[in-house]
Structure formats: C-alpha cells, structure tokens
Scaffold this motif. Structure first.
Motif, PDB file in Angstrom:
ATOM      1  N   SER A   1       0.854  -1.197   0.000  1.00  0.00           N
ATOM      2  CA  SER A   1       0.000   0.000   0.000  1.00  0.00           C
ATOM      3  C   SER A   1       0.882   1.237   0.000  1.00  0.00           C
ATOM      4  O   SER A   1       2.096   1.138   0.109  1.00  0.00           O
ATOM      5  N   SER A   2       0.242   2.414  -0.073  1.00  0.00           N
ATOM      6  CA  SER A   2       0.970   3.665   0.102  1.00  0.00           C
ATOM      7  C   SER A   2       1.421   3.748   1.563  1.00  0.00           C
ATOM      8  O   SER A   2       0.850   3.074   2.418  1.00  0.00           O
ATOM      9  N   PRO A   3       2.387   4.628   1.862  1.00  0.00           N
ATOM     10  CA  PRO A   3       2.725   4.831   3.267  1.00  0.00           C
ATOM     11  C   PRO A   3       1.509   5.388   4.018  1.00  0.00           C
ATOM     12  O   PRO A   3       0.766   6.204   3.482  1.00  0.00           O
TER      13      PRO A   3
ATOM     14  N   GLU B   1       9.470 -25.431   8.390  1.00  0.00           N
ATOM     15  CA  GLU B   1       8.529 -26.482   8.836  1.00  0.00           C
ATOM     16  C   GLU B   1       7.775 -26.073  10.101  1.00  0.00           C
ATOM     17  O   GLU B   1       6.792 -26.679  10.463  1.00  0.00           O
ATOM     18  N   ASP B   2       8.261 -25.000  10.760  1.00  0.00           N
ATOM     19  CA  ASP B   2       7.590 -24.533  11.982  1.00  0.00           C
ATOM     20  C   ASP B   2       6.565 -23.436  11.698  1.00  0.00           C
ATOM     21  O   ASP B   2       6.051 -22.816  12.619  1.00  0.00           O
ATOM     22  N   LEU B   3       6.281 -23.155  10.432  1.00  0.00           N
ATOM     23  CA  LEU B   3       5.382 -22.033  10.113  1.00  0.00           C
ATOM     24  C   LEU B   3       4.116 -22.475   9.383  1.00  0.00           C
ATOM     25  O   LEU B   3       4.139 -23.431   8.609  1.00  0.00           O
ATOM     26  N   ASP B   4       3.010 -21.753   9.667  1.00  0.00           N
ATOM     27  CA  ASP B   4       1.764 -21.931   8.908  1.00  0.00           C
ATOM     28  C   ASP B   4       1.520 -20.746   7.962  1.00  0.00           C
ATOM     29  O   ASP B   4       1.055 -20.921   6.856  1.00  0.00           O
ATOM     30  N   ILE B   5       1.808 -19.545   8.490  1.00  0.00           N
ATOM     31  CA  ILE B   5       1.529 -18.341   7.694  1.00  0.00           C
ATOM     32  C   ILE B   5       2.737 -17.407   7.770  1.00  0.00           C
ATOM     33  O   ILE B   5       3.277 -17.171   8.856  1.00  0.00           O
ATOM     34  N   LEU B   6       3.144 -16.897   6.622  1.00  0.00           N
ATOM     35  CA  LEU B   6       4.175 -15.854   6.586  1.00  0.00           C
ATOM     36  C   LEU B   6       3.523 -14.606   5.994  1.00  0.00           C
ATOM     37  O   LEU B   6       2.998 -14.646   4.879  1.00  0.00           O
ATOM     38  N   ILE B   7       3.542 -13.544   6.796  1.00  0.00           N
ATOM     39  CA  ILE B   7       2.975 -12.286   6.311  1.00  0.00           C
ATOM     40  C   ILE B   7       4.122 -11.333   6.010  1.00  0.00           C
ATOM     41  O   ILE B   7       4.962 -11.067   6.867  1.00  0.00           O
ATOM     42  N   ILE B   8       4.156 -10.851   4.769  1.00  0.00           N
ATOM     43  CA  ILE B   8       5.195  -9.903   4.385  1.00  0.00           C
ATOM     44  C   ILE B   8       4.553  -8.531   4.241  1.00  0.00           C
ATOM     45  O   ILE B   8       3.608  -8.351   3.463  1.00  0.00           O
ATOM     46  N   GLU B   9       5.046  -7.585   5.007  1.00  0.00           N
ATOM     47  CA  GLU B   9       4.568  -6.210   4.889  1.00  0.00           C
ATOM     48  C   GLU B   9       5.594  -5.465   4.046  1.00  0.00           C
ATOM     49  O   GLU B   9       6.721  -5.255   4.475  1.00  0.00           O
ATOM     50  N   ASN B  10       5.204  -5.107   2.844  1.00  0.00           N
ATOM     51  CA  ASN B  10       6.156  -4.481   1.937  1.00  0.00           C
ATOM     52  C   ASN B  10       6.433  -3.037   2.341  1.00  0.00           C
ATOM     53  O   ASN B  10       5.756  -2.482   3.210  1.00  0.00           O
ATOM     54  N   VAL B  11       7.409  -2.424   1.695  1.00  0.00           N
ATOM     55  CA  VAL B  11       7.707  -1.006   1.916  1.00  0.00           C
ATOM     56  C   VAL B  11       6.505  -0.188   1.422  1.00  0.00           C
ATOM     57  O   VAL B  11       5.909  -0.533   0.409  1.00  0.00           O
ATOM     58  N   GLY B  12       6.148   0.862   2.144  1.00  0.00           N
ATOM     59  CA  GLY B  12       5.016   1.697   1.735  1.00  0.00           C
ATOM     60  C   GLY B  12       5.255   2.352   0.393  1.00  0.00           C
ATOM     61  O   GLY B  12       6.040   3.297   0.277  1.00  0.00           O
ATOM     62  N   ASN B  13       4.592   1.831  -0.639  1.00  0.00           N
ATOM     63  CA  ASN B  13       4.847   2.282  -2.012  1.00  0.00           C
ATOM     64  C   ASN B  13       3.886   1.499  -2.904  1.00  0.00           C
ATOM     65  O   ASN B  13       3.810   0.280  -2.811  1.00  0.00           O
ATOM     66  N   LEU B  14       3.152   2.195  -3.752  1.00  0.00           N
ATOM     67  CA  LEU B  14       2.161   1.494  -4.586  1.00  0.00           C
ATOM     68  C   LEU B  14       2.715   1.073  -5.936  1.00  0.00           C
ATOM     69  O   LEU B  14       2.023   0.431  -6.711  1.00  0.00           O
TER      70      LEU B  14
ATOM     71  N   ILE C   1      -1.851  -8.474  -1.590  1.00  0.00           N
ATOM     72  CA  ILE C   1      -3.018  -7.797  -1.022  1.00  0.00           C
ATOM     73  C   ILE C   1      -2.726  -6.306  -1.058  1.00  0.00           C
ATOM     74  O   ILE C   1      -1.660  -5.877  -0.607  1.00  0.00           O
ATOM     75  N   VAL C   2      -3.636  -5.519  -1.617  1.00  0.00           N
ATOM     76  CA  VAL C   2      -3.421  -4.066  -1.652  1.00  0.00           C
ATOM     77  C   VAL C   2      -4.357  -3.413  -0.647  1.00  0.00           C
ATOM     78  O   VAL C   2      -5.516  -3.806  -0.509  1.00  0.00           O
ATOM     79  N   ILE C   3      -3.820  -2.445   0.092  1.00  0.00           N
ATOM     80  CA  ILE C   3      -4.660  -1.681   1.027  1.00  0.00           C
ATOM     81  C   ILE C   3      -4.846  -0.284   0.457  1.00  0.00           C
ATOM     82  O   ILE C   3      -3.877   0.362   0.041  1.00  0.00           O
ATOM     83  N   LEU C   4      -6.099   0.150   0.428  1.00  0.00           N
ATOM     84  CA  LEU C   4      -6.415   1.530   0.046  1.00  0.00           C
ATOM     85  C   LEU C   4      -7.172   2.119   1.226  1.00  0.00           C
ATOM     86  O   LEU C   4      -8.166   1.546   1.674  1.00  0.00           O
TER      87      LEU C   4
END
Lengths: 115, 224
Positions: B37-39, B109-122, B136-139
């Motif tokens: 998303s944007s910052p 092997e110890d993980l179910d979900i990895l969430i990556i929060e990208n740098v604020g930039n569209l 996933i895009v946030i507006l």
C-alpha cells in the motif's frame, strides 16, 4: 522509483550476454519491452539508463523501448481486444471477467551487436 | 551489425529466486501473503489487529520492510509471534533476495503463515515477485477514490483489496462505492473487504486468511 534497480538488472544481464559472444564483440543497442502494467515509468527508465551508463564501458549503448498496451482475451467468445481506459469487459459479448494476455512485460527483447 | 533475440525477463534473477521460494513454501505448506500500500494507509495497524485476533496455536511469522527503523517489527512483536524487520536502506521495495536472507534463521517447517509487509509504495513492489500466494493491496479512505485508476498495476495483480479506515467515512467526502467500482474496473475479479481499526470487517478478513490457509494445507492453492 525502482527504475535504477531495473537498469542495473539489465546491465548485469548484458554483461552475461557479452561473455557468451566471441571476443571483441560490442553490444551497441539493447531493446526492452515494457508493458503498460509493468509498473515502470518509461521516462524514469530512460533517465536512469543515461545516469547508469555514463562514464562506464556501456556509455555508447543505445536504448530502445517498445511499450506494450494491455490486451485482454474473453474466455466466453475468445475475442481479443485492447483494454483502453481500463475497460476490461468484453466489447463483443459483455463478459466482465476477461483475461490479461499482454501488458505485463518487462523484458529484454533483443541486443544489437557489432562484429 | 546483427541482432540477437534475447526474450528474457529483466528481473530474471528475482524471478528465479522467487520461484525457488514458492517451491519451498509449497513443500512446507505455508500460506504467504505480500501486503502492499501507500505509506500510512494502515498496513502495520491491520497486522496488529490481525495478530491480536489470531489463534495462538497458529504459527505465524512476519517480515516487515521499511527504509529505516525497527519500529514496525517492535510494534508487531508484542503479540508473541516472531517478527523481523527488513531495513532496505533506501530501496523502495522488497525483493526475493531480501526475503530469502531474512528467512534463513527460521525453520519453514515450523510455520503456517508468513505475512510480508512491503515497503510503503504502490508502484515499485508491484514488479518484484516474492514467491507469495497472494498480493493484497490496502487503500485507505483518506486517499483518493481514483487510486486504482492512477496505479492500476498493483490493483490488477492483487487478489484482495482492503479498504481501510472505513470508520472515518462519516467525516470525509470519500465515495467508497466509487473506489470499489474503480478497483473492479481495472480488476473485475478482485475481492474487497472493508476494515477499520475499530473492528469493522476484521472477522471477514480473518476468515479470508483462514480459507486461503486451508487451501494451502490441502495443496490446492493457486499461486500468484
């Protein structure tokens, strides 16, 4: 904003291509293909290119950019069309969920070499 | 003078590494999402509300990208899930190499979900595949309704749009229906969830994650 990183990736690949050519071959031009959906600003890319090749062995290198518009295919009636102004619904049958078939490219299309 | 046909992706190296990461995620059945998303549109806040609600038996890890500071990783670590900061030092996006490097001391092997929060930039993160299943895009509603039209690439590539800060709608002239319509203009199949820090839409968002995780565990997830 990331156009400089893109230029750096292009030049890295050109170094590789050059190594595969006979000794003394000079790459004089590189042709890139940039889709409308690639998220790349072509003016920034040109500017980043100029800055990156300046005072390097690539200084003489010419850059050609082919911009590719977004094209869609309709899964219903197989019509192919250019999606202008983001209108992606099929102009023939009205199907809303059409598939993008072009416009995402970010490719090195060709190089020109002097032998 | 002669021409040599090359026909190679410019970001070939990134693409190769992303494909390797995708294969490792598949083997270990980890759901991976890349949030863009944007910052200031609420990526970290959404993740805080997510972790707060997350079933503590779920093995979730977070990678969060910024140009500088460890602030976001500190904010996210409070909920007891492992969170690691990726400081790009000026680079405006995350790439597959950064993900690979920062995953090195976690056991997949110890993980179910990895969430990556990208740098604020569209713009820039759009070009870099990280091996994720879903972008996933946030507006946020404090931005313009026309953002999907102005920055179409990310809306085309995202499977889900989160319309955030909807609790502010009564105070703004933002037309939420128009924003959603614009997103669907550039990407007819995009899913949309409206959220707020007060709790709106969060159940729906958690259910979305749960469903995508179930698909990955069942081995029938379609990767981006």
């Amino acid at each position: 904003m990331h156009e400089l990183s893109i230029v750096a990736s292009v030049l890295e690949q050109l170094d590789e291509i050059k190594k595969q050519q006979p000794e003394g071959t000079r790459i004089s031009k590189v042709g890139l293909r940039v889709g409308e959906l690639a998220g790349v600003d072509v003016d920034c890319l040109r500017f980043g290119f100029e800055c990156s090749v300046k005072e390097t062995p690539w200084e003489h290198l010419l850059l050609e950019i082919e911009q590719v518009p977004r094209r869609q295919r309709c899964p219903g009636c197989n019509a192919e069309f250019q999606a202008e102004n983001w209108a992606t619904a099929c102009p023939k049958c009205g199907e809303a969920a059409t598939i993008t078939i072009a416009g995402e490219e970010l490719q090195i299309a060709f190089v020109e070499v002097d032998e | 003078m002669s021409q040599i046909v090359v026909e190679k992706k410019v970001l070939n190296e990134n693409q190769k590494l992303a494909a390797e990461l995708r294969e490792r995620f598949r083997q270990h059945k980890i759901l991976v999402v890349n949030i863009i998303s944007s910052p200031g549109s609420g990526k970290t806040t959404l993740l805080e509300r997510t972790l707060e609600r997350m079933d503590k038996t779920k093995r979730v890890a977070l990678l969060t990208g910024d140009l500088q500071t460890e602030n976001d990783a500190k904010r996210l670590a409070k909920w007891g899930f492992p969170a690691k900061q990726i400081i790009t030092g000026g680079t405006c996006h995350l790439d597959a190499k950064m993900i690979d490097k920062h995953l090195a001391d976690w056991k997949l092997e110890d993980l179910d979900i990895l969430i990556i929060e990208n740098v604020g930039n569209l713009v820039c993160p759009t070009s870099y595949d990280l091996g994720e299943h879903h972008k996933i895009v946030i507006l946020s509603v404090t931005e313009g309704e026309d953002k999907p039209l102005k920055y179409p690439s990310i809306f085309v590539k995202s499977d889900l749009m989160i319309l955030s800060k909807v609790d502010l709608l009564p105070y703004l002239n933002f037309d939420a229906e128009l924003a959603k319509q614009n997103a669907r203009t550039v990407h007819p199949g995009i899913e949309i969830i409206e959220t707020s820090n007060k709790g709106d839409g969060l159940e729906q968002w958690m259910a979305w994650l749960e469903a995508k995780l179930a698909a990955v565990k069942a081995g029938d997830a379609v990767s981006a």
